[in-house]
Design an enzyme around this catalytic site. Structure first.
Site, mmCIF file in Angstrom:
data_model
loop_
_atom_site.group_PDB
_atom_site.id
_atom_site.type_symbol
_atom_site.label_atom_id
_atom_site.label_comp_id
_atom_site.label_asym_id
_atom_site.label_seq_id
_atom_site.Cartn_x
_atom_site.Cartn_y
_atom_site.Cartn_z
ATOM 1 C CB SER A 1 -17.826 -20.027 38.196
ATOM 2 O OG SER A 1 -17.220 -21.046 38.913
ATOM 3 N NE ARG B 1 -25.377 -22.584 49.455
ATOM 4 C CZ ARG B 1 -24.354 -22.691 50.285
ATOM 5 N NH1 ARG B 1 -24.428 -23.490 51.321
ATOM 6 N NH2 ARG B 1 -23.242 -22.013 50.078
ATOM 7 C CE1 TYR C 1 -19.149 -18.730 43.296
ATOM 8 C CE2 TYR C 1 -21.303 -17.680 43.404
ATOM 9 C CZ TYR C 1 -20.311 -18.433 43.993
ATOM 10 O OH TYR C 1 -20.467 -18.904 45.270
ATOM 11 C CE LYS D 1 -14.743 -31.145 34.500
ATOM 12 N NZ LYS D 1 -13.969 -30.156 33.724
ATOM 13 N N GLY E 1 -14.663 -32.142 30.368
ATOM 14 C CA GLY E 1 -13.850 -31.620 29.258
ATOM 15 C C GLY E 1 -13.096 -30.380 29.697
ATOM 16 C CE LYS F 1 -10.257 -31.005 35.707
ATOM 17 N NZ LYS F 1 -10.401 -29.599 36.091
ATOM 18 C CB SER G 1 -7.255 -24.064 36.983
ATOM 19 O OG SER G 1 -7.163 -25.055 37.986
HETATM 20 N N1 LIG Z 1 -15.799 -23.484 37.343
HETATM 21 C C1 LIG Z 1 -15.399 -24.254 36.346
HETATM 22 O O1 LIG Z 1 -14.666 -23.802 35.463
HETATM 23 C C2 LIG Z 1 -15.836 -25.679 36.283
HETATM 24 C C3 LIG Z 1 -16.314 -26.347 37.395
HETATM 25 N N2 LIG Z 1 -16.697 -27.650 37.293
HETATM 26 C C4 LIG Z 1 -17.224 -28.364 38.449
HETATM 27 O O2 LIG Z 1 -18.495 -27.817 38.789
HETATM 28 C C5 LIG Z 1 -18.762 -28.056 40.177
HETATM 29 C C6 LIG Z 1 -19.244 -26.757 40.792
HETATM 30 O O3 LIG Z 1 -18.148 -25.861 40.759
HETATM 31 P P1 LIG Z 1 -18.241 -24.310 40.513
HETATM 32 O O4 LIG Z 1 -19.539 -23.866 40.017
HETATM 33 O O5 LIG Z 1 -17.067 -23.949 39.724
HETATM 34 O O6 LIG Z 1 -18.019 -23.832 42.025
HETATM 35 P P2 LIG Z 1 -18.251 -22.402 42.632
HETATM 36 O O7 LIG Z 1 -17.429 -22.361 43.872
HETATM 37 O O8 LIG Z 1 -18.055 -21.379 41.606
HETATM 38 O O9 LIG Z 1 -19.807 -22.434 43.006
HETATM 39 C C7 LIG Z 1 -20.338 -23.380 43.881
HETATM 40 C C8 LIG Z 1 -21.811 -23.082 44.062
HETATM 41 O O10 LIG Z 1 -22.363 -24.039 44.972
HETATM 42 C C9 LIG Z 1 -22.975 -23.334 46.059
HETATM 43 N N3 LIG Z 1 -22.821 -24.153 47.259
HETATM 44 C C10 LIG Z 1 -21.791 -24.196 48.128
HETATM 45 N N4 LIG Z 1 -22.060 -25.073 49.105
HETATM 46 C C11 LIG Z 1 -23.276 -25.573 48.836
HETATM 47 C C12 LIG Z 1 -24.108 -26.514 49.486
HETATM 48 N N5 LIG Z 1 -23.744 -27.101 50.613
HETATM 49 N N6 LIG Z 1 -25.298 -26.784 48.913
HETATM 50 C C13 LIG Z 1 -25.674 -26.198 47.783
HETATM 51 N N7 LIG Z 1 -24.949 -25.295 47.126
HETATM 52 C C14 LIG Z 1 -23.763 -24.995 47.654
HETATM 53 C C15 LIG Z 1 -22.269 -22.005 46.145
HETATM 54 O O11 LIG Z 1 -23.099 -21.049 46.793
HETATM 55 C C16 LIG Z 1 -22.070 -21.712 44.664
HETATM 56 O O12 LIG Z 1 -23.242 -21.189 44.099
HETATM 57 C C17 LIG Z 1 -17.441 -28.578 40.778
HETATM 58 O O13 LIG Z 1 -17.541 -29.962 40.923
HETATM 59 C C18 LIG Z 1 -16.404 -28.232 39.722
HETATM 60 O O14 LIG Z 1 -15.321 -29.146 39.705
HETATM 61 C C19 LIG Z 1 -16.631 -28.328 36.117
HETATM 62 C C20 LIG Z 1 -16.181 -27.719 34.978
HETATM 63 C C21 LIG Z 1 -15.748 -26.346 34.975
HETATM 64 O O1 LIG Z 2 -12.774 -28.240 35.498
HETATM 65 C C1 LIG Z 2 -12.344 -27.174 35.158
HETATM 66 C C2 LIG Z 2 -11.900 -26.899 33.780
HETATM 67 O O2 LIG Z 2 -12.267 -27.919 32.930
HETATM 68 C C3 LIG Z 2 -12.207 -26.085 36.140
HETATM 69 O O3 LIG Z 2 -11.059 -26.299 36.854
HETATM 70 P P1 LIG Z 2 -10.923 -25.694 38.309
HETATM 71 O O4 LIG Z 2 -12.004 -26.342 39.137
HETATM 72 O O5 LIG Z 2 -9.545 -26.047 38.750
HETATM 73 O O6 LIG Z 2 -11.125 -24.222 38.180
#
Ligand SMILES: NC(=O)C1=CN([C@@H]2O[C@H](COP(=O)(O)OP(=O)(O)OC[C@H]3O[C@@H](n4cnc5c(N)ncnc54)[C@H](O)[C@@H]3O)[C@@H](O)[C@H]2O)C=CC1
Ligand SMILES: O=C(CO)COP(=O)(O)O
Length: 349
Positions: A27, A48, A65, A122, A152, A207, A270
Site C-alpha cells: 500500500s 515481488r 492494496y 517505519k 509523517g 507511534k 491504521s
Molecule cells: N501503508 C501505510 O499507510 C504506510 C506504511 N508505511 C511503512 O511502509 C512499509 C511498507 O508497508 P506497506 O506498504 O504499508 O505494507 P503492505 O503490507 O501494504 O505491503 C508490503 C509489501 O511488501 C511485500 N513483501 C512482503 N514480504 C516481503 C519480502 N520478504 N520481500 C519483499 N517484499 C515483501 C508484499 O508483497 C507487499 O507488496 C512499512 O514499514 C510501513 O510501516 C509508512 C507510511 C504509511
Molecule cells: O504509518 C502510517 C501512517 O503514517 C501507517 O500506519 P499503519 O502502518 O498502522 O497502517
C-alpha cells in the site's frame, strides 16, 4: 538533457531525467509511486509478485492494496529488479522492515552509484535493533549523506485519494533531503525537510506502538479520556526514548512525531491500530497475526524498542504494557497510561 525537435525540452524528456525506482508494491510503495508520478517523475515499481506488476502495467491498479484507486500512467511495474533499477536517479524502499536486509543483499549491485536511497519504512530490525537507515548503510556500504528517510502522518489510502497531506524528509545531508523532497511533492502532498534522521525514524516506529495501545483500549471499549491520556503520555515516552538516542525533542512535536501519532491513533485505516483493537477484543497474538493481511510493524518493533530502552534506562510504561498484552500476561482491560504497579508517590507530569 537532450532537446526535442523544436529545440525545446519535451515533458517526456523532463520526466525521463527524473526516473525513480520504488521497491515494494504494497500500500505505501504504490501510494508513494503515485506521489512521485504526480510530482512529475517517471516511476518504476518493483513488485515481488508478477501478477501485481501485471495489474499495475495493464490496468493501472493495485487492487489488493489500494482498492478503487486509478494509478497515473507514468508508473511502470515489473517483478524484475534490473529493469526497475536501471537508470534510476533516486531509489525508494518500501518493504516490511524485517525483510529489508535480505532484499538489500539482492539489489546491492543493481543500485546506481551516487543516487539517494530513501527509506519509507517505519520499523526496527529484530536482533540487531537497527533503524532502517542503519540497515541500508550497513548492507549497501554507502555514506549517510546518500540516505534519506520519509515519515509523517501518511495513511496510504487517504493520500492515494489525493487528500492534502504533509511529510518530512530527513537526511544528514540537507542537499539529499531537499532533492528527495522536491521529487516527493505535488499539489496534494508537501514534503518538509530536516536533518534529524534519528528522531524522524524513531517517531515513525514509536507511534506505531502507541497506536497498538490505543487500538487495545478501543477494542476493550474505553472512551476518549483513556485514549487522550495514552496519546499524551505516549508522546512523553516517545520523546524520552528518541532524545536518549540523540534525537531533537522538537522532531517529536513535528510531523514525524505528534503528527503521525494523531493520524495513526485516530484512524481505523491504521493496521497497528487495527491489530491493537483485535487484541483488545480478546484475540491472542497468533489470531491477530492470522487476521492481518498487511504489515503491522508495531507488533515486531515492540521487543527491540524495549531492549533499546532498557539499554539507555528509558522507562516506557505504555509500550511495556503493549508487550505484556501481546505476550498474554496482561488483561487488555488493565492497560493504562501508567503502570498499575507504580509507587504511590505522585510523579511530575
Ligand atoms: N501503508 C501505510 O499507510 C504506510 C506504511 N508505511 C511503512 O511502509 C512499509 C511498507 O508497508 P506497506 O506498504 O504499508 O505494507 P503492505 O503490507 O501494504 O505491503 C508490503 C509489501 O511488501 C511485500 N513483501 C512482503 N514480504 C516481503 C519480502 N520478504 N520481500 C519483499 N517484499 C515483501 C508484499 O508483497 C507487499 O507488496 C512499512 O514499514 C510501513 O510501516 C509508512 C507510511 C504509511
Ligand atoms: O504509518 C502510517 C501512517 O503514517 C501507517 O500506519 P499503519 O502502518 O498502522 O497502517
Amino acid at each position: 538533457m537532450c532537446m526535442g525537435e523544436n529545440g525545446r525540452v519535451s515533458l517526456d524528456e523532463v520526466a525521463e531525467s527524473r526516473r525513480v525506482a520504488v521497491l515494494g508494491a504494497g500500500s505505501w510503495g504504490t501510494t508513494f509511486a503515485k506521489i512521485l508520478a504526480d510530482g512529475g517523475s517517471r516511476v518504476s515499481i518493483w513488485a515481488r509478485r508478477p501478477e501485481v506488476a501485471r495489474e499495475i502495467m495493464q490496468s493501472h491498479r493495485n487492487s489488493d492494496y489500494l482498492p478503487g484507486i486509478n494509478l497515473p500512467l507514468g508508473i511502470d511495474a515489473s517483478s524484475m529488479l534490473p529493469e526497475v533499477l536501471a537508470g534510476a536517479q533516486q531509489v525508494y524502499l518500501s518493504v516490511p522492515s524485517q525483510s529489508l536486509r535480505e532484499n538489500l543483499r539482492i539489489v546491492r549491485e543493481l543500485i546506481p552509484e551516487r543516487v539517494p536511497v530513501v527509506s519509507l519504512m517505519k520499523g526496527v530490525e529484530k536482533g540487531t535493533r537497527y533503524r532502517m537507515s542503519e540497515v541500508i548503510a550497513q548492507e549497501l556500504d554507502i555514506a549517510p549523506e546518500r540516505i534519506a528517510v520519509v515519515s509523517g502522518p501518511n495513511l496510504a489510502l487517504e493520500i492515494a485519494k489525493q487528500q492534502p497531506t504533509a511529510a518530512v524528509v530527513s537526511s544528514s545531508s540537507l542537499e539529499t533531503a531537499s532533492a528527495v523532497a522536491l521529487a516527493a511533492r505535488n499539489p496534494y502532498f508537501r514534503s518538509f525537510v530536516n536533518t534529524d534522521v534519528v528522531g524522524t525514524e524513531f517517531g515513525g516506529v514509536l507511534k506505531n506502538l502507541i497506536a497498538v495501545a490505543i487500538g487495545i483500549v478501543d477494542g476493550v471499549g474505553y472512551g476518549e479520556n483513556t485514549k487522550a491520556s495514552i496519546i499524551t503520555r505516549g508522546l512523553v515516552e516517545m520523546t524520552d526514548f528518541a532524545v536518549a538516542f540523540g534525537a531533537l525533542p522538537e522532531t517529536m512535536s513535528g510531523l514525524a512525531g505528534l503528527g503521525d501519532l494523531i493520524a495513526t491513533c485516530e484512524s481505523p485505516l491504521s493496521r497497528n491500530n487495527t491489530a491493537g483493537r483485535l487484541l483488545g477484543q480478546g484475540y491472542d497474538y497468533h489470531a491477530v497475526i492470522a487476521q492481518m493481511n498487511q504489515t503491522a510493524e508495531g507488533i515486531t518493533s515492540v521487543a527491540p524498542i524495549l531492549e533499546l530502552a532498557a539499554e539507555r534506562g528509558v522507562e516506557m510504561p505504555i509500550v511495556s504494557q503493549v508487550a505484556e498484552v501481546l505476550a498474554g500476561t496482561l488483561d487488555p482491560r488493565d492497560i493504562a497510561p501508567h503502570l498499575t504497579t507504580d509507587t504511590d508517590v505522585p510523579q511530575g507530569e
